[in-house]
Design a protein around this motif. Sequence first.
Motif, PDB file in Angstrom:
ATOM      1  N   ILE A  61      18.761  45.667  18.668  1.00 19.44           N
ATOM      2  CA  ILE A  61      19.483  46.421  17.696  1.00 19.44           C
ATOM      3  C   ILE A  61      19.244  47.809  17.582  1.00 19.44           C
ATOM      4  N   ILE A  62      20.264  48.918  17.514  1.00 13.23           N
ATOM      5  CA  ILE A  62      20.001  50.268  17.912  1.00 13.23           C
ATOM      6  C   ILE A  62      20.405  50.512  16.103  1.00 13.23           C
ATOM      7  N   LYS A  63      19.563  51.646  15.978  1.00 10.00           N
ATOM      8  CA  LYS A  63      19.426  52.031  14.516  1.00 10.00           C
ATOM      9  C   LYS A  63      19.623  53.488  14.509  1.00 10.00           C
ATOM     10  N   ARG A  64      20.506  54.191  13.814  1.00  5.30           N
ATOM     11  CA  ARG A  64      20.628  55.771  13.712  1.00  5.30           C
ATOM     12  C   ARG A  64      19.921  56.051  12.434  1.00  5.30           C
ATOM     13  N   LEU A  65      18.789  56.935  12.722  1.00  4.88           N
ATOM     14  CA  LEU A  65      18.325  57.917  11.502  1.00  4.88           C
ATOM     15  C   LEU A  65      19.020  58.589  11.137  1.00  4.88           C
ATOM     16  N   PRO A  66      18.535  59.129   9.661  1.00  3.89           N
ATOM     17  CA  PRO A  66      19.344  60.049   8.914  1.00  3.89           C
ATOM     18  C   PRO A  66      19.391  61.272   9.678  1.00  3.89           C
ATOM     19  N   HIS A  67      18.493  61.970  10.556  1.00  5.80           N
ATOM     20  CA  HIS A  67      18.610  63.025  11.070  1.00  5.80           C
ATOM     21  C   HIS A  67      19.378  62.855  12.554  1.00  5.80           C
ATOM     22  N   GLY A  68      20.165  61.704  12.794  1.00  9.53           N
ATOM     23  CA  GLY A  68      21.054  61.545  13.932  1.00  9.53           C
ATOM     24  C   GLY A  68      20.259  60.913  15.190  1.00  9.53           C
ATOM     25  N   GLU A  69      18.835  60.484  15.031  1.00  9.76           N
ATOM     26  CA  GLU A  69      18.262  60.238  16.222  1.00  9.76           C
ATOM     27  C   GLU A  69      18.476  58.555  16.165  1.00  9.76           C
ATOM     28  N   PHE A  70      18.761  57.999  17.436  1.00 12.41           N
ATOM     29  CA  PHE A  70      18.793  56.582  17.653  1.00 12.41           C
ATOM     30  C   PHE A  70      17.637  56.007  18.289  1.00 12.41           C
TER      31      PHE A  70
END
Length: 540
Positions: free
Chosen positions: A453-462
């Motif tokens: 599962i890929i998650k995108r963090l608030p600052h744009g990092e995957f």
Amino acid sequence: MSTATDKRKAPAGERVADWADGRLGIYSLAKANMRKIFPDHWSFMLGEVALYSFIIIILTGVYLTLFFHPSMNEVEYHGSYVPMQGVLMSEAYASTLDISFDVRGGLLIRQIHHWAALIFLAAMMVHMMRVFFTGAFRKPREINWLFGFLLFVLGMFTGFTGYSLPDDLLSGTGVRFMQGAILSVPVVGTYLSMFLFGGEFPGGDIVARFYSIHILLLPGIMLGLLVAHLILVFYHKHTQFAGPGRTNNNVVGMPLLPIYMAKAGGFFFLVFGVISVISAIATINPIWALGPYRPDLVSTGAQPDWYMGFSEGLIRVMPGWEINLWGHTLVLGVFIPLVIFPLVLASIAVYPFIESWVTGDKREHHILDRPRNAPTRTAFGVAWLTWYFVLLIGGGNDLWATHFHLSINSITWFVRIFFFAGPVLAFIITKRICMGLQRRDKDKVLHGRESGIIKRLPHGEFVEVHEPLTQEALHTLTAHEQYTPREIGPTVDENGVERKVSRTERLRARLSKAYYGKDNQVAKPTVEEYREITSGHGHH
């Protein structure tokens, strides 16, 4: 008025059991042992396959002895196999033809007997590899390892003697090969050959002698070793893999009765059924296609059964060296492989004692190692298997050449080179793989399992989300022990007197470092490391 009370008799089976208990004490024996716990793991069935195959060999062998005539007296064949009618052959060969074509079910029983022998030895070899790679041979099971090893070696020679009984051209070629190896022994070789064959090869006694060895001597010894092996398994209790609630002081599994015995009984019939199906559809050792043995003929594509193939490979790839001394010829091309063969087998037999001496570990072990956590031992095992299979190629170099259209000289030189290089490369590669698996286990403990599962963090990092392992998985991955290599220690005492360090002590320290040094085990994650990462710092 009086009445008489009828005393009902116990069932017949119960009365027999009571009678036997009064003389043998079977009730107390059963109470103590019939509920014994056995762990459940698929790899433990490998030993059961060997046991059940041995039982099948005994059952079919008894049937075959009723019709086989172990004699080398020459007779003229007049049986139902038309292409052989009128051919001169030994009684042993003629009776084998009769078993194959005239005895009801004889050919099927012959093939079950032969296939069961091959599967018996294969199952023993794989079972021994399971014991070796998991460290199940450690104290208190060293003697049981020796019993299992002797069973394997005796099984090899029992198979060879049985393979030679039909006196066909293929088995006769194998016996001739053995006689040549015996003749290569300096000084006593000719005497041994004359004693075994009762005169010049092929003599008139070899089939009768092999028959006695095959049905009486070797099976009797093997049966005794098998009983002793099973008694020690029962006494020492079965080993088990690491897991929650499993320690050196308990066994987690199923009781012997009724669960384990029910499963074992069903598995026996499954093994018997599979061997029977293989025997019914796959022909093995068709002696009628080979003809009776004649000393002036050699069958083409002559190959022994797989378990003797590596011994033939040793001789086939060995250069034809000879030394002439005082009118006598020392055939090194045959004698050197004849010496290497028992030395390799002996090294396998004594390995548990060598490892115990190197590591200094004298404790009892009932929890198995994962092979990756003992990289040096695992690398040794894979190196030996590599060496074995390289020699199998050498033992069948003619078939490799004809089937794959290769030069037999190229195959021979390939085996000669990889006889030395193959085990070394296998040792290095296996050790690196084990170390890589240890590092992966440590990473899984600290960071969890990749979920995909890929998650995108608030600052744009995957980032990929890692799932934490269950407590059972964490225990399994961290249950192994971390050993410290032996050290020579200070060479000077508190009074300044220099202590002499023996060569044996230095060698032991070096070997211990090779087993448990920093390049042979990855440090397990600590509780502090686990808590720091799982608390949220650097954990996704």
